[in-house]
Each structure stands twice: as structure tokens, then as C-alpha cells.
Scaffold this active site. Structure first.
Site, PDB file in Angstrom:
ATOM      1  N   SER A 128      75.905  17.306  50.957  1.00 18.44           N
ATOM      2  CA  SER A 128      77.454  16.507  49.586  1.00 18.44           C
ATOM      3  C   SER A 128      76.665  15.013  49.938  1.00 18.44           C
ATOM      4  O   SER A 128      77.586  14.491  49.449  1.00 18.44           O
ATOM      5  CB  SER A 128      78.187  16.830  51.177  1.00 18.44           C
ATOM      6  N   LYS A 166      79.738  11.655  56.354  1.00 16.90           N
ATOM      7  CA  LYS A 166      80.612  11.206  55.183  1.00 16.90           C
ATOM      8  C   LYS A 166      80.799   9.943  55.066  1.00 16.90           C
ATOM      9  O   LYS A 166      80.766   8.791  56.176  1.00 16.90           O
ATOM     10  CB  LYS A 166      81.901  11.551  54.596  1.00 16.90           C
TER      11      LYS A 166
END
Length: 207
Positions: A128, A166
Site C-alpha cells: 500500500s 500510512k
């Protein structure tokens, strides 16, 4: 250490060191018993007394749980002063249950020496964050801190006690953990706990 109980003492020493690194305070005697498979607290007290006599730990008589692993103790464990702990695995895809065990130790990069004692490493699993150059299997170097600015890459703990890497954004009434992968959606949370900011990257194998 050469006596028959040397291995058990090293096991206790390692558990104390890892526990302090993980949560910033030492384990209880009963926690040590459980971790090293001993049933008697008096046996653990005996091992602690011998570790203190050898100079591997320091104890504060006024504070029963105050135990510090000395430099000599770290040397006995093979830990160099500038090593940083590699803590479990954190996902960079779908979050997984956070693992807080210290797996190994890694030499601190020279350019991060000023952060010694505040850093840890996590192995990334998932894709990701590929647009930010963080690939599956990489190790991120993380500075422990509980806040971040919008746009910074963080290790965050979600409300389900899961850790993830993230890009952090505080929005109006919620938090957005944004992946760096065009095929993945952000994680939207009402509450988020920041474990630290990513300040470096280590890649063992480069194709």
C-alpha cells in the site's frame, strides 16, 4: 556466565531488556516467571540477585520493580549501544493485529545517531506504500512520537488495536490514513493512536 543456570539468567536478562524497550518499564517478577517458564518467584529473585552481583542489572531497593540493564548486561546479550530494536511486523496493506515482540536488533544508521533511544524498526508487509518507495519486506525506521503533521508517514494503531504504515491526515471530525497506492482506499477512523513517524528505510535485498 559459566554456571549451570547461566542460560536461564541470560533468558531473564533478555526478557527484562526487551520489556523495558517495548513499554519503558520493567516486568514484574511474576511476568518473568511466566516468560522463562519458572514456577517459583524466589528462584527468579535468586537469578536477579546473581545478575546484579555480576553487574548486568541495577536495582533500586526503594522501588521493587526498578530494574535497569547495564552496559555490561547489554554486552552479555550481544547488544551494541547504538543498536535499535526490530519490533514485530506491521502491515502496509490491510492492517493486521499488532505484534509487539522484539525480534532482533539493527545497527543504528550514522545519520540517525541523535535519535538513539527513541527509534525502533518494523518490517513492512504489503504494497500500500509503493508510491512512496516503501516496498513489501522493507524495514521502516520509526521515531517514537504520539503526534504527526498532515502528510507525514506514520505507524498508527487503529481502534481495533492493529498497526499500519500510512500517510497521516487529520480531517474535520475524523482521521485519514492514506495509502500510497492508487488501487487502495484510505482508512477512515474517528480515533487513531500514532506510534511514531517513519524517518528512514532499510532494504536488505534490491532486485
Amino acid at each position: 556466565m559459566t554456571e549451570p543456570h547461566a542460560n536461564k539468567q541470560l533468558e531473564i536478562l533478555r526478557f527484562i531488556y526487551d520489556t523495558v524497550e517495548e513499554r519503558a518499564f520493567p516486568p514484574t517478577v511474576r511476568e518473568i516467571c511466566s516468560a522463562v517458564d519458572l514456577s517459583s518467584t524466589s528462584t527468579v529473585h535468586g537469578h536477579l540477585a546473581r545478575l546484579e552481583k555480576k553487574g548486568y542489572i541495577l536495582k533500586d531497593a526503594t522501588k521493587p520493580r526498578a530494574i535497569e540493564v547495564t552496559e555490561k548486561g547489554r554486552e552479555a546479550l550481544g547488544i551494541k549501544p547504538k543498536d535499535i530494536p526490530v519490533v514485530g511486523v506491521v502491515t502496509a496493506g490491510q492492517p493486521i493485529l499488532a505484534v509487539q515482540d522484539i525480534d532482533e536488533y539493527f545497527p543504528l544508521p550514522p545519520d540517525l545517531e541523535n535519535d538513539a533511544g527513541e527509534l525502533f524498526m518494523l518490517r513492512v508487509h504489503g504494497e500500500s506504500m509503493i508510491n512512496a518507495g516503501i516496498l513489501n519486506g522493507d524495514h521502516v525506521i520509526v521515531r517514537k512520537q504520539s503526534s504527526a503533521n498532515n502528510g507525514e508517514i506514520v505507524v498508527a494503531m487503529t481502534e481495533d488495536n492493529e498497526a499500519t504504515v500510512k500517510r497521516f491526515f487529520k480531517e474535520d471530525g475524523y482521521y485519514r490514513l492514506q495509502p500510497e497506492n492508487d488501487t487502495m482506499d484510505p482508512i477512515i477512523l474517528p480515533v487513531v493512536q500514532i506510534l511514531g513517524k517513519v524517518v528512514g528505510l532499510y532494504r536488505n535485498n534490491i532486485d
